[in-house]
Write a protein that holds these residues in place. Structure first.
Motif, PDB file in Angstrom:
ATOM      1  N   VAL A 272       0.862  -1.187   0.000  1.00 20.78           N
ATOM      2  CA  VAL A 272       0.000   0.000   0.000  1.00 20.78           C
ATOM      3  C   VAL A 272       0.897   1.234   0.000  1.00 20.78           C
ATOM      4  O   VAL A 272       1.536   1.560   1.002  1.00 20.78           O
ATOM      5  CB  VAL A 272      -0.946   0.004   1.206  1.00 20.78           C
ATOM      6  N   GLN A 275      -2.760   6.495   0.503  1.00 23.19           N
ATOM      7  CA  GLN A 275      -4.220   6.531   0.609  1.00 23.19           C
ATOM      8  C   GLN A 275      -4.628   7.946   0.989  1.00 23.19           C
ATOM      9  O   GLN A 275      -4.119   8.510   1.947  1.00 23.19           O
ATOM     10  CB  GLN A 275      -4.714   5.546   1.666  1.00 23.19           C
ATOM     11  N   TYR A 276      -5.530   8.531   0.193  1.00 17.78           N
ATOM     12  CA  TYR A 276      -6.016   9.869   0.542  1.00 17.78           C
ATOM     13  C   TYR A 276      -7.409  10.076  -0.035  1.00 17.78           C
ATOM     14  O   TYR A 276      -7.824   9.399  -0.975  1.00 17.78           O
ATOM     15  CB  TYR A 276      -5.056  10.959   0.058  1.00 17.78           C
ATOM     16  N   ASP A 277      -8.141  11.024   0.534  1.00 21.64           N
ATOM     17  CA  ASP A 277      -9.526  11.301   0.159  1.00 21.64           C
ATOM     18  C   ASP A 277      -9.639  12.674  -0.494  1.00 21.64           C
ATOM     19  O   ASP A 277      -8.934  13.620  -0.129  1.00 21.64           O
ATOM     20  CB  ASP A 277     -10.451  11.269   1.381  1.00 21.64           C
ATOM     21  N   ARG A 286     -11.978   7.991  -2.248  1.00 23.28           N
ATOM     22  CA  ARG A 286     -10.712   7.541  -1.650  1.00 23.28           C
ATOM     23  C   ARG A 286      -9.866   6.879  -2.738  1.00 23.28           C
ATOM     24  O   ARG A 286     -10.317   5.983  -3.441  1.00 23.28           O
ATOM     25  CB  ARG A 286     -10.964   6.568  -0.509  1.00 23.28           C
ATOM     26  N   ARG A 287      -8.625   7.337  -2.867  1.00 22.55           N
ATOM     27  CA  ARG A 287      -7.676   6.782  -3.823  1.00 22.55           C
ATOM     28  C   ARG A 287      -6.612   6.011  -3.049  1.00 22.55           C
ATOM     29  O   ARG A 287      -5.983   6.560  -2.135  1.00 22.55           O
ATOM     30  CB  ARG A 287      -7.025   7.890  -4.649  1.00 22.55           C
ATOM     31  N   ILE A 288      -6.419   4.758  -3.418  1.00 21.68           N
ATOM     32  CA  ILE A 288      -5.424   3.903  -2.774  1.00 21.68           C
ATOM     33  C   ILE A 288      -4.479   3.386  -3.853  1.00 21.68           C
ATOM     34  O   ILE A 288      -4.898   2.667  -4.770  1.00 21.68           O
ATOM     35  CB  ILE A 288      -6.081   2.729  -2.024  1.00 21.68           C
ATOM     36  N   VAL A 317      -1.192   2.285   4.960  1.00 22.17           N
ATOM     37  CA  VAL A 317      -0.027   2.618   4.148  1.00 22.17           C
ATOM     38  C   VAL A 317       1.218   1.961   4.736  1.00 22.17           C
ATOM     39  O   VAL A 317       1.435   1.951   5.947  1.00 22.17           O
ATOM     40  CB  VAL A 317       0.159   4.142   4.081  1.00 22.17           C
TER      41      VAL A 317
END
Length: 456
Positions: A272, A275-277, A286-288, A317
């Protein structure tokens, strides 16, 4: 429920409407006041009863089929498919679990459960998946009906694209200076026309245009650039039959047509990366970002929540998860669907391989050949040092003498100071997104051994 537990957006729901009157009536029913006994299941069912003009409530049930469509049944006498009750229920469902909670499918009322069971039995047996029954607004789910429906939507999008081309032409003929005095209403009205044309991707880009006039000294140049990209997307749609398959798939995705993952799933230990929104008035996205430790592939997971609510999918993460991912179609497409997970996320010493700042910029340029509308691409920079340059910051190669500027957004985040403190003037490894506005750092690793540090 749907792929990755994603509830549809309001635009996706309203794109099902057969006409403008249905969109308006469905929108009026998209609030809890008229509904009772609502629920949804992880298997993709949504149900509820809507109070009508008669003594008996209308019974509505929908089988949501991933991101590509839905089958539905309602006891109302409407001859429109879908009816306003289906649209209202789906709009209510798109708003989040507070209005339409997730329940086990066996808790669905008998009338909904029996229809769902019959439909899935026919599906498994290869039979026709019709709703059947007098007075039921059953969705067209046989292949021929689905093809006709797709053709009708394509015709609406084409009409919208032609209209948008004319509006862009009028804007350029009258001069960009008038865009500032015209106000945002002009852009919102144009965006609404694109929603009517069932092209939410075009609508979103039009709304972005509306935010540019008066937003800085260079706004006319930025507005012209974005108008050119929107014109390119319009022309791509209007001539999609001449495009290579991958680019045509990218164009369809950019105008707002959804697609299903294709190809066999890829199992790997996925690190991972970040990760953020991001949020707007209707949706939290949300993008991962993931990195395959064996395949070396970079992949993107998207998860959604109603406005003001965090999406359900969370992957820590810096950890790695043993899972299967399936890719979406499109040139340069990195988006994937999360399949089976074979173990919970676990610590790992693996780090993604890095590139120089020059190679990162070249990678973005190469990606634009497959998708000219890309704002950025993911890259990992190896051995870079955060360096101030007046009021801005750069990530400079430790040995190469070149650097990438940070985006204005990144330079204003607290994460910048975490990165500066982590580096302490020495080279670090940084993962982020590079595009025409610069580099946005998302995660960093210290020199030598150490855990990943989130920067966003």
């Amino acid at each position: 429920m749907t792929e990755q537990g994603v509830r549809w957006t309001a635009d996706q729901v309203l794109s099902l409407a057969p006409d403008a009157a249905s969109r308006q009536s469905g929108s009026q029913l998209g609030s809890p006041g008229r509904w009772s006994g609502t629920g949804s299941s992880e298997e993709g069912a949504v149900w509820g009863s809507c109070a009508g003009s008669g003594s008996a409530a209308y019974r509505t049930v929908v089988d949501v089929e991933g991101a590509t469509g839905a089958a539905y049944r309602c006891s109302c006498p409407s001859r429109k498919f879908p009816c306003k009750h289906v649209l209202g229920l789906l709009l209510l469902w798109s708003g989040g679990e507070a209005a339409v909670p997730v329940r086990p499918e066996e808790q669905a009322p008998e009338w909904a459960e029996s229809w769902l069971a019959g439909r899935r039995s026919r599906r498994e047996g290869g039979g026709r998946e019709g709703a059947g029954g007098s007075g039921d607004c059953g969705g067209p789910v046989d292949p021929e009906a689905a093809r006709r429906r797709a053709e009708r939507r394509a015709e609406r999008i084409t009409a919208g694209a032609v209209e948008l081309e004319q509006r862009l032409t009028d804007l350029l003929r009258s001069g960009l200076a008038g865009a500032e005095s015209a106000g945002y209403g002009l852009w919102e009205e144009t965006a609404a026309r694109m929603v009517d044309a069932q092209a939410p991707g075009l609508a979103a880009r039009v709304r972005e245009l509306g935010a540019l006039p008066g937003s800085g000294a260079d706004w006319p140049a930025r507005l012209l650039e974005e108008c050119a990209l929107l014109h390119l997307l319009d022309r791509g749609w209007l001539h999609r039959d001449r495009l290579p398959d991958n680019l045509a798939a990218t164009v369809r995705s950019r105008v707002g047509l959804t697609a299903s993952p294709q190809g066999p799933p890829l199992r790997d230990d996925w690190l991972v990366l970040a990760q953020y929104d991001t949020a707007d008035q209707k949706l939290t996205t949300r993008r991962i970002w993931l990195h395959g430790t064996v395949s070396g592939r970079t992949a993107l997971l998207l998860s959604y929540g109603a406005a003001g609510r965090a999406p359900d999918l969370v992957l820590p993460v810096g950890l790695a998860v043993d899972a299967e991912l399936s890719a979406y179609p499109g040139g340069g497409q990195m988006r994937v669907a999360l399949g089976e997970r074979f173990s919970p996320p676990a610590p790992t010493a693996v780090r993604p391989p890095g590139v120089t700042t020059v190679q990162a910029a070249a990678r973005y340029g190469e990606a634009l050949r497959d998708d000219p509308w890309l704002d950025s691409v993911p890259v990992t920079l190896d051995s870079v040092v955060p360096t101030p340059d007046g009021a801005s910051w750069h990530l400079a190669d430790a040995e190469g003498g070149t650097a990438l500027p940070l985006t204005a957004t990144a330079a204003a985040r607290p994460g910048l100071w975490r990165l500066v403190a982590l580096a302490g003037g020495t080279p670090v490894t940084v993962f982020g997104e590079v595009g025409h506005r610069g580099f946005t750092p998302l995660t960093a690793w210290p020199p030598g051994p150490g855990e990943a540090v989130r920067l966003c």
